[in-house]
Design a protein around this motif. Structure first.
Motif, PDB file in Angstrom:
ATOM      1  N   ARG A  85       0.801  10.297   4.581  1.00  0.00           N
ATOM      2  CA  ARG A  85       1.963  11.238   4.239  1.00  0.00           C
ATOM      3  C   ARG A  85       1.267  12.126   3.249  1.00  0.00           C
ATOM      4  NH1 ARG A  85       5.996   9.787  -0.183  1.00  0.00           N
ATOM      5  NH2 ARG A  85       5.685   7.645   0.342  1.00  0.00           N
ATOM      6  N   ARG A  86       0.211  11.659   2.496  1.00  0.00           N
ATOM      7  CA  ARG A  86      -0.371  12.589   1.433  1.00  0.00           C
ATOM      8  C   ARG A  86      -1.754  12.993   1.829  1.00  0.00           C
ATOM      9  NH1 ARG A  86       2.035   7.958  -0.901  1.00  0.00           N
ATOM     10  NH2 ARG A  86       3.376   8.465  -2.653  1.00  0.00           N
ATOM     11  N   VAL A 140     -12.748   1.313  10.103  1.00  0.00           N
ATOM     12  CA  VAL A 140     -12.166   2.380   9.208  1.00  0.00           C
ATOM     13  C   VAL A 140     -13.529   2.954   8.626  1.00  0.00           C
ATOM     14  CG1 VAL A 140     -11.998   0.736   7.208  1.00  0.00           C
ATOM     15  CG2 VAL A 140     -10.381   2.637   7.428  1.00  0.00           C
ATOM     16  N   TYR A 196      -5.171   9.793   4.986  1.00  0.00           N
ATOM     17  CA  TYR A 196      -5.256   8.503   5.876  1.00  0.00           C
ATOM     18  C   TYR A 196      -5.311   9.044   7.206  1.00  0.00           C
ATOM     19  CZ  TYR A 196      -6.112   3.672   6.711  1.00  0.00           C
ATOM     20  OH  TYR A 196      -6.649   2.518   6.863  1.00  0.00           O
ATOM     21  N   ARG A 197      -6.161   8.801   8.244  1.00  0.00           N
ATOM     22  CA  ARG A 197      -6.169   9.148   9.600  1.00  0.00           C
ATOM     23  C   ARG A 197      -4.697   9.013  10.186  1.00  0.00           C
ATOM     24  NH1 ARG A 197      -9.656   4.187  11.311  1.00  0.00           N
ATOM     25  NH2 ARG A 197      -8.250   2.577  11.373  1.00  0.00           N
ATOM     26  N   VAL A 198      -4.261   9.898  11.157  1.00  0.00           N
ATOM     27  CA  VAL A 198      -3.044   9.788  11.566  1.00  0.00           C
ATOM     28  C   VAL A 198      -3.002   8.908  12.787  1.00  0.00           C
ATOM     29  CG1 VAL A 198      -2.263  11.647  10.613  1.00  0.00           C
ATOM     30  CG2 VAL A 198      -3.155  11.633  12.893  1.00  0.00           C
ATOM     31  N   LEU A 199      -3.963   8.555  13.518  1.00  0.00           N
ATOM     32  CA  LEU A 199      -4.253   7.669  14.858  1.00  0.00           C
ATOM     33  C   LEU A 199      -4.607   6.236  14.491  1.00  0.00           C
ATOM     34  CD1 LEU A 199      -4.142   8.296  17.888  1.00  0.00           C
ATOM     35  CD2 LEU A 199      -6.413   8.180  17.679  1.00  0.00           C
ATOM     36  N   GLY A 200      -3.546   5.556  14.862  1.00  0.00           N
ATOM     37  CA  GLY A 200      -3.801   4.142  14.591  1.00  0.00           C
ATOM     38  C   GLY A 200      -4.497   3.422  15.636  1.00  0.00           C
ATOM     39  N   GLU A 222       1.043  -1.251   0.000  1.00  0.00           N
ATOM     40  CA  GLU A 222      -0.042   0.037  -0.134  1.00  0.00           C
ATOM     41  C   GLU A 222       0.926   1.315   0.180  1.00  0.00           C
ATOM     42  OE1 GLU A 222      -2.466  -0.316   3.473  1.00  0.00           O
ATOM     43  OE2 GLU A 222      -3.556  -2.070   2.737  1.00  0.00           O
ATOM     44  N   PRO A 223       0.651   2.464  -0.707  1.00  0.00           N
ATOM     45  CA  PRO A 223       1.352   3.461  -0.682  1.00  0.00           C
ATOM     46  C   PRO A 223       1.104   4.341   0.762  1.00  0.00           C
ATOM     47  CG  PRO A 223      -0.486   3.783  -2.117  1.00  0.00           C
ATOM     48  CD  PRO A 223      -0.595   2.380  -1.899  1.00  0.00           C
ATOM     49  N   GLN A 224       1.869   5.056   1.041  1.00  0.00           N
ATOM     50  CA  GLN A 224       1.844   5.599   2.411  1.00  0.00           C
ATOM     51  C   GLN A 224       0.571   6.713   2.208  1.00  0.00           C
ATOM     52  OE1 GLN A 224       5.418   6.892   4.149  1.00  0.00           O
ATOM     53  NE2 GLN A 224       4.559   7.104   6.451  1.00  0.00           N
ATOM     54  N   LEU A 280      -8.887   2.287  -0.250  1.00  0.00           N
ATOM     55  CA  LEU A 280      -7.901   1.081  -0.243  1.00  0.00           C
ATOM     56  C   LEU A 280      -8.644   0.088  -1.272  1.00  0.00           C
ATOM     57  CD1 LEU A 280      -7.902   0.425   3.738  1.00  0.00           C
ATOM     58  CD2 LEU A 280      -6.044   1.314   2.273  1.00  0.00           C
ATOM     59  N   MET A 293     -11.969   3.257   3.616  1.00  0.00           N
ATOM     60  CA  MET A 293     -12.278   2.067   3.119  1.00  0.00           C
ATOM     61  C   MET A 293     -12.332   1.999   1.333  1.00  0.00           C
ATOM     62  SD  MET A 293     -11.976  -0.981   4.526  1.00  0.00           S
ATOM     63  CE  MET A 293     -12.152  -2.522   3.440  1.00  0.00           C
TER      64      MET A 293
END
Lengths: 449, 449, 449
Positions: free
Chosen positions: C384-385, C397, C388-392, C379-381, C405, C402
């Motif tokens: 960074r762009r 999701v 995507y949410r930053v808190l894991g 998967e691309p990051q 993805l 989704m």
């Protein structure tokens, strides 16, 4: 075995005349034939088979083939021929307590000769009964392992109280022949429909005098029409018979377009059809279609490598398009392979229904064709040709006109009339009738007439 | 990163000896390993991972690989290494109200160092609790966005009534390495089975100490046999670990025949299997078959691009045949990613069942083969070879004999034993046993032995 | 008929200006148009069709085409033109008991002129009523069989007690033209979407003033955007109109990418979609997708060769990808083809819903594309762009993430966004939005933009 050898072994020529042929007109006539054949002691070889085939010749000119003991057939050899004259278990005072003369299921098939006085314990090791069926005699065989044995009812078994008994089996197990019947009804093309039925069972009615009689009736029907396909009827002992026929006739297999094994077609249950190994052969689709339009009562079951001669026709080296038509499946009714499988288990109505469905199956086999719409762009103007009602605006359309529209819409030179009937969810006969009307006005052509 | 660099970074050689290896004999032994690993604070990098892998080396000789911070891996870079010494929230009188020493979930993973007195409002923006679970601490991460935070129970959160608190996170976020473990058990062919499990979670038991322990047990099993395939076990941090391994090992991907991600394998729920992206890969069919004959309790779910490392293995540029074996799916049990995912959630019986099913899966992987019937025309005479009962006439057939018939009927040089087991609706083990009997009599050959 | 002839017959040029165009803003505006068109006596030819098309030109600049009587079109010829001035059944005292001036359904369409005094028995053979609907007048036609007749309510029929009546049909059946309307809205590519609706019915509201008005509204919408595809709208008499258009426009058929016949779109029932003959054409999948995400209430039915002009478009010589969108299927509601199919049967909400669904269908047609992930390995990051949410660590999701993805995982240069939406079971709009985000960061490319 060369063709010459086969030719010499034949009991009658393929061109035998029809003078005095008996006709199986209805279920009752078929029941009478079954009752006549019932007492004969058939096996996979022997005089009972010959006697049976001779009777069948009164109804259709089948050839009787004889293949010598020891002939190598695929992985097997034709076995010795077995015949029994008498067999019994007697008390030492001579009273017979189990007697082959009473019922030919009493002796295990292929029992070796014996004439001895034996202790009860040893005797019991040679006896077969069904614990929870006090009055039924089971059917057992020992074709390929030399042994002797008796089958008897549980009541008889329980009554054996003497310490010793005399056992007599006056049988012979000698070089001879494997005997089968074959009838080829020639058609107008090179392809063949195979109909195969086993003839090796002694006094068992549904399994398989019903199959024999139904096959014979269908053979009479085919002989009464001018069929498109050749029809080859085989009356053979189970397993070793089809193995023998396959081994000796490999050059004929390539022309087999459809095939059916017929067994257990007279009981009061609904019809069943076991698919060919392929599962999507033409015959599989045809029988499913006929069942669907017979009230949907017939049951289609997938191929399993256990059953009757479809096991051999569908072995991977042949993989022929052969399915099996039955009423209740063998092994699925309690009387199966017991003395309770006698003519009382059968009904003339069931036999007649089995034959009617077979005729419908043959109707599809014979009537199917790839069609091409000769006016494929837009609908042709059916009204101008007298094929369509003239008053418009109604909210529905009659089946006969719907069949015309379906045939026109789907006749693209690739689909068959069966394809169309399946897609339209209409009976093949309706679709075929529509196609005939359209052919008469040149709107349709048969691609493979 | 070159292979040389990797080699230098290794903690132990691939050929490390087995002296003193601990054996995971049963569910209880596995539970003890999980309890030992539970307190360690793992993350996607750092000393907790190294400590964990060292303990695993007591059970199997896995290599510990170290990949430097900043290494370009696909679209990502290996992040800085994170370690925490202490972290707490304290009242101004020094009383610690939330303390990492009590539970390592209390600190948001990858929190930057902080040592400040903050007002309650600012503090709350850095706190994570679960409103409807008063006593559970959630698990949160902030790997790729610099921030700090604490996780705490709702009860703790509600008790924060002071106007200011001191917050201390004594962490480091520095250039270092990403650490993972790898074990290759060599087989007899060129193809490989990949088993991958994530090791990046701190004190969470089902997710994924259960997966780690089960993988380790399976590795011990594979080392105890002489497998046909190579088996490669990866113990890696989630997402960035598989991305790193894929980036550095692209030349190995072509030989991957089957793959499984293992996660959440110890809870009391039934098994689940998430299919590979392909949906019809060999591993998908194998697991479905094993589930079906395990009482049909296992649940097969289609691939979705959310979950664990199967997301990376199944990205479109790789599309590897890798599925994911779980018990209850991650996110589908309430304790998921909270302090309630502790060893009490697990059962030794579940762990043992997970391992048993994995061994069955490996049994199919190892035992499957394309077969060819060497006597494909008709059925061969099994009785003559002692493979078939001698007494005929019974209405049914035993499973073992049915398996022989299925194998013979379907072994046409194109189908595998798994194909046959599926068609026959019989367990693979029964079909394989039948094939072995037939091979022993030369009736069958393995096309790809 | 040559293109020149067609050109000369046109009522207006394709480039007609839009000054003063009326807009169909909502269901109520559409209801008013339907009420205005309702009283006109349309048929497959004649002045009623011309009058209708002129009114439609107030809303969109459609061309009015005239094709001369006798023109050979496929298997048919363009019929003579039919017009009626007056028609009635009167008592001998002059009292009219059935009068075309009261309802234009009273005269069987294409009735030949008649002015006679006839006995009641002869008259009855020319009358059509519905026995179980005392007040409804049926709709009947006799286009291709010269005859005359009246339709009347069962109550009127029962009241005819005089021995003789005067019947007058002041109609003409003369060489003239078949008239239809056509509107091409040009797009940016070579391919065309066909929208066809029949205009031949007299005072029947759902069948098919609803289809006409909905088509017109959709044409206005398409003219308000800059479509990717060309959109061709046909307002044609049923059967003979599509046959005529097909015959004269065969060179245009190759560019038809999708097509829809619109009929019966205003009643209060749910939507139905009849598939194209192919069953798996793009339009079939698109409508099924839109139905699924419209609460799953729409009903998809397979193609049958009975219905409206899809019969002609889907004839085997053309087999165009044309389905039919309806609410309740023609013939499946009791008011069908009777005087009870009047504006009261319709609802503005149904009309508006039909239009909304058509816009969604057009949304998929216009927005679909094959996509390629430009970062397909792992998967691309996304974080960074900013995608995507930053808190894991959360257990689920959001739909929007989704969708990202799914698009990344399935964009392998072979799948379309519709393929992805189907696989992800998410609405096309969500998948398209995700694709747009990914395109904006160069992670995704449209293969056929």
């Amino acid at each position: 075995m060369s063709d010459d050898l086969q030719q010499r072994a034949r009991g009658s020529g393929e061109d035998g005349g029809d003078a005095g042929v008996r006709i199986l007109r209805d279920g009752e006539a078929i029941m009478r034939l079954i009752e006549r054949l019932f007492p004969i002691c058939r096996s996979i070889t022997g005089d009972g088979v010959r006697q049976t085939l001779k009777i069948l010749q009164e109804y259709a000119p089948l050839d009787i083939e004889e293949v010598p003991t020891g002939t190598k057939v695929l992985d097997w050899r034709v076995p010795r021929e077995w015949n029994v004259r008498q067999a019994y278990i007697a008390r030492l005072d001579g009273t017979r307590v189990v007697d082959f003369a009473t019922h030919n299921l009493h002796v295990v098939q292929y029992s070796t000769p014996v004439d001895r006085t034996v202790g009860i314990d040893e005797l019991r090791r040679h006896l077969h009964a069904i614990a929870d069926r006090p009055d039924w005699i089971p059917y057992r065989t020992s074709y390929y392992s030399e042994d002797w044995g008796f089958c008897l009812s549980q009541r008889q078994f329980a009554g054996l109280s003497d310490p010793v008994y005399r056992v007599v089996i006056d049988s012979s197990l000698e070089d001879g022949h494997l005997t089968y019947g074959e009838l080829l009804v020639p058609g107008r093309c090179d392809e063949t429909v195979l109909v195969s039925t086993h003839i090796c069972h002694p006094s068992l009615a549904n399994d398989n005098l019903s199959g024999i009689a139904v096959a014979l009736s269908v053979a009479q029907y085919i002989r009464s029409i001018t069929p498109h396909y050749n029809y080859r009827f085989l009356f053979i002992p189970g397993t070793i018979g089809s193995i023998t026929w396959l081994a000796l006739n490999e050059h004929k297999l390539g022309s087999i377009k459809h095939g059916l094994v017929l067994s257990c077609l007279g009981d009061r249950g609904g019809l069943s059809y076991k698919q060919s190994r392929r599962g999507d052969a033409g015959i599989d689709r045809i029988v499913a279609h006929v069942f669907k339009h017979d009230g949907g009562n017939g049951r289609v079951v997938p191929f399993v490598p256990f059953g009757y001669d479809e096991r051999q026709y569908c072995s991977p080296g042949y993989d022929l398009p052969v399915g099996c038509l039955m009423r209740t499946e063998p092994g699925k009714y309690p009387e199966y392979h017991t003395s309770a499988d006698n003519p009382d288990l059968l009904s003339g109505a069931s036999l007649a229904h089995s034959i009617a469905i077979l005729r419908q199956i043959i109707g599809v086999i014979e009537g199917n064709a790839i069609t091409r719409n000769n006016s494929p762009k837009g609908e042709p103007q059916l009204g101008r040709r007298g094929l369509y009602r003239v008053l418009g605006g109604q909210s529905s359309v009659e089946d006969a006109q719907m069949a015309l529209l379906w045939v026109l819409n789907l006749s693209d030179g690739r689909r068959s009339l069966l394809d169309i009937a399946e897609r339209a969810e209409m009976p093949f006969t309706a679709i075929r009738a529509a196609a005939d009307s359209l052919c008469a006005t040149d709107l349709l052509s048969l691609v493979n007439p």
